[in-house]
Design a protein around this motif. Sequence first.
Motif, mmCIF file in Angstrom:
data_model
loop_
_atom_site.group_PDB
_atom_site.id
_atom_site.type_symbol
_atom_site.label_atom_id
_atom_site.label_comp_id
_atom_site.label_asym_id
_atom_site.label_seq_id
_atom_site.Cartn_x
_atom_site.Cartn_y
_atom_site.Cartn_z
ATOM 1 N N ASP A 44 56.940 56.177 48.343
ATOM 2 C CA ASP A 44 56.659 56.506 46.941
ATOM 3 C C ASP A 44 56.651 58.013 46.682
ATOM 4 O OD1 ASP A 44 54.345 57.229 48.236
ATOM 5 O OD2 ASP A 44 52.992 56.108 46.921
ATOM 6 N N ALA A 45 57.047 58.805 47.683
ATOM 7 C CA ALA A 45 56.872 60.260 47.593
ATOM 8 C C ALA A 45 57.814 60.930 46.603
ATOM 9 C CB ALA A 45 57.052 60.885 48.977
ATOM 10 N N LEU A 46 58.913 60.282 46.256
ATOM 11 C CA LEU A 46 59.882 60.906 45.347
ATOM 12 C C LEU A 46 59.694 60.478 43.902
ATOM 13 C CD1 LEU A 46 63.123 60.693 47.527
ATOM 14 C CD2 LEU A 46 61.357 62.469 47.499
ATOM 15 N N GLU A 47 58.673 59.669 43.638
ATOM 16 C CA GLU A 47 58.389 59.283 42.261
ATOM 17 C C GLU A 47 57.948 60.496 41.452
ATOM 18 O OE1 GLU A 47 55.592 55.993 42.522
ATOM 19 O OE2 GLU A 47 57.250 54.576 42.605
ATOM 20 N N PRO A 48 58.248 60.549 40.150
ATOM 21 C CA PRO A 48 58.863 59.503 39.325
ATOM 22 C C PRO A 48 60.385 59.544 39.308
ATOM 23 C CG PRO A 48 58.263 61.324 37.926
ATOM 24 C CD PRO A 48 57.817 61.710 39.323
ATOM 25 N N ILE A 50 62.710 59.066 41.885
ATOM 26 C CA ILE A 50 63.245 57.891 42.567
ATOM 27 C C ILE A 50 62.048 57.018 42.918
ATOM 28 C CG2 ILE A 50 64.487 57.002 44.570
ATOM 29 C CD1 ILE A 50 66.089 59.539 44.647
ATOM 30 N N SER A 51 62.076 55.793 42.454
ATOM 31 C CA SER A 51 60.907 54.922 42.584
ATOM 32 C C SER A 51 60.767 54.351 43.987
ATOM 33 C CB SER A 51 61.005 53.766 41.587
ATOM 34 O OG SER A 51 62.074 52.900 41.934
ATOM 35 N N GLU A 52 59.553 53.949 44.285
ATOM 36 C CA GLU A 52 59.290 53.273 45.557
ATOM 37 C C GLU A 52 60.135 52.009 45.662
ATOM 38 O OE1 GLU A 52 55.597 51.274 48.112
ATOM 39 O OE2 GLU A 52 55.204 52.273 46.198
ATOM 40 N N LYS A 53 60.316 51.313 44.561
ATOM 41 C CA LYS A 53 61.115 50.082 44.576
ATOM 42 C C LYS A 53 62.553 50.381 45.001
ATOM 43 C CE LYS A 53 62.338 46.058 41.751
ATOM 44 N NZ LYS A 53 62.209 45.416 40.410
ATOM 45 N N THR A 54 63.117 51.448 44.450
ATOM 46 C CA THR A 54 64.469 51.827 44.848
ATOM 47 C C THR A 54 64.530 52.174 46.325
ATOM 48 O OG1 THR A 54 65.233 52.573 42.685
ATOM 49 C CG2 THR A 54 66.237 53.628 44.592
ATOM 50 N N ILE A 55 63.568 52.953 46.803
ATOM 51 C CA ILE A 55 63.548 53.327 48.214
ATOM 52 C C ILE A 55 63.461 52.092 49.100
ATOM 53 C CG2 ILE A 55 62.237 54.507 50.025
ATOM 54 C CD1 ILE A 55 63.709 56.466 48.290
ATOM 55 N N ARG A 56 62.632 51.139 48.723
ATOM 56 C CA ARG A 56 62.456 49.952 49.567
ATOM 57 C C ARG A 56 63.726 49.112 49.628
ATOM 58 N NH1 ARG A 56 57.684 49.200 51.746
ATOM 59 N NH2 ARG A 56 55.930 50.437 50.994
ATOM 60 N N PHE A 57 64.456 49.048 48.545
ATOM 61 C CA PHE A 57 65.734 48.337 48.578
ATOM 62 C C PHE A 57 66.796 49.164 49.294
ATOM 63 C CE2 PHE A 57 64.038 45.572 45.222
ATOM 64 C CZ PHE A 57 64.560 44.355 45.611
ATOM 65 N N HIS A 58 66.864 50.440 48.959
ATOM 66 C CA HIS A 58 67.938 51.289 49.460
ATOM 67 C C HIS A 58 67.792 51.550 50.960
ATOM 68 C CE1 HIS A 58 70.553 55.084 48.441
ATOM 69 N NE2 HIS A 58 71.125 54.308 49.337
ATOM 70 N N LYS A 118 63.242 66.071 49.203
ATOM 71 C CA LYS A 118 61.842 66.172 49.576
ATOM 72 C C LYS A 118 61.001 66.166 48.309
ATOM 73 C CE LYS A 118 61.196 71.197 49.596
ATOM 74 N NZ LYS A 118 60.713 72.355 50.392
ATOM 75 N N PRO A 119 59.742 65.736 48.398
ATOM 76 C CA PRO A 119 58.846 65.831 47.232
ATOM 77 C C PRO A 119 58.690 67.290 46.824
ATOM 78 C CG PRO A 119 57.901 64.441 48.954
ATOM 79 C CD PRO A 119 59.084 65.115 49.562
ATOM 80 N N GLY A 120 58.757 67.561 45.544
ATOM 81 C CA GLY A 120 58.598 68.920 45.068
ATOM 82 C C GLY A 120 59.777 69.826 45.349
ATOM 83 N N GLY A 121 60.942 69.237 45.578
ATOM 84 C CA GLY A 121 62.123 70.032 45.878
ATOM 85 C C GLY A 121 62.888 70.411 44.620
#
Length: 229
Positions: A44-48, A50-58, A118-121
């Motif tokens: 979930d670190a790239l929200e909002p 890229i969503s956690e849902k997208t990461i989990r599928f991708h 990365k988060p905050g990139g």
Amino acid sequence: MDRRNFLKLSAGAGALALFQITGVSCAGSGGGLVIQESLPYKADALEPYISEKTIRFHYGKHHAGYVKKLNQMIKGTAYAGLGIEAIVQKTYGSAGETGIFNNAAQVFNHTFYWNSMKPGGGGVPDGVISEKINADFGSYDAFKKDFASAALSQFGSGWAWLVKDGDALKILKTSNADTPIAQGLVPLLTVDVWEHAYYLDYQNRRADYIDAYLEHLVNWAFAETNLVG
């Protein structure tokens, strides 16, 4: 994680473990199996953006699927035990090994993509990478415009890359599983423009996804590590 470490997608001993989103890599041992590197951040670190849902599928399904299929294809072959980069380069352009190339290249491309963020990139870089971008593109704004144009204009599935070609930085777009390392180029960062990378969050608004990537997600430290080697 720098490029040298993440490229250690190599063989281990034993059966392939279950893929996990965070914590540990999809570890394998024995039989020369390729491993799926763990994400360099939480799901979930790239929200909002890229969503956690997208990461989990991708990451958990698409990327994991390429690793699983590749291991099935190379088991008992001369490619078992090689690093992922070597598999890509040895199978590139070989008609009889297109399936191995496609899956190996997608394992490489996806691993590189996760590390390109990365988060905050995002935003304007500094340091050596900034100096090189200004020298080769004229300004960061010119680079941003050209990179976004390449990512947006890639027809269908593919990738946009910032690469080093000799001493020069260039922007490259590749279709499907194609990858700069098969062409003797040094990738610095990439954005995935296959629809599964952004459709859950952006639907058909690829331009918004690309803008979010550039403004909020790019891992410039990773790009600079790849630049200076």
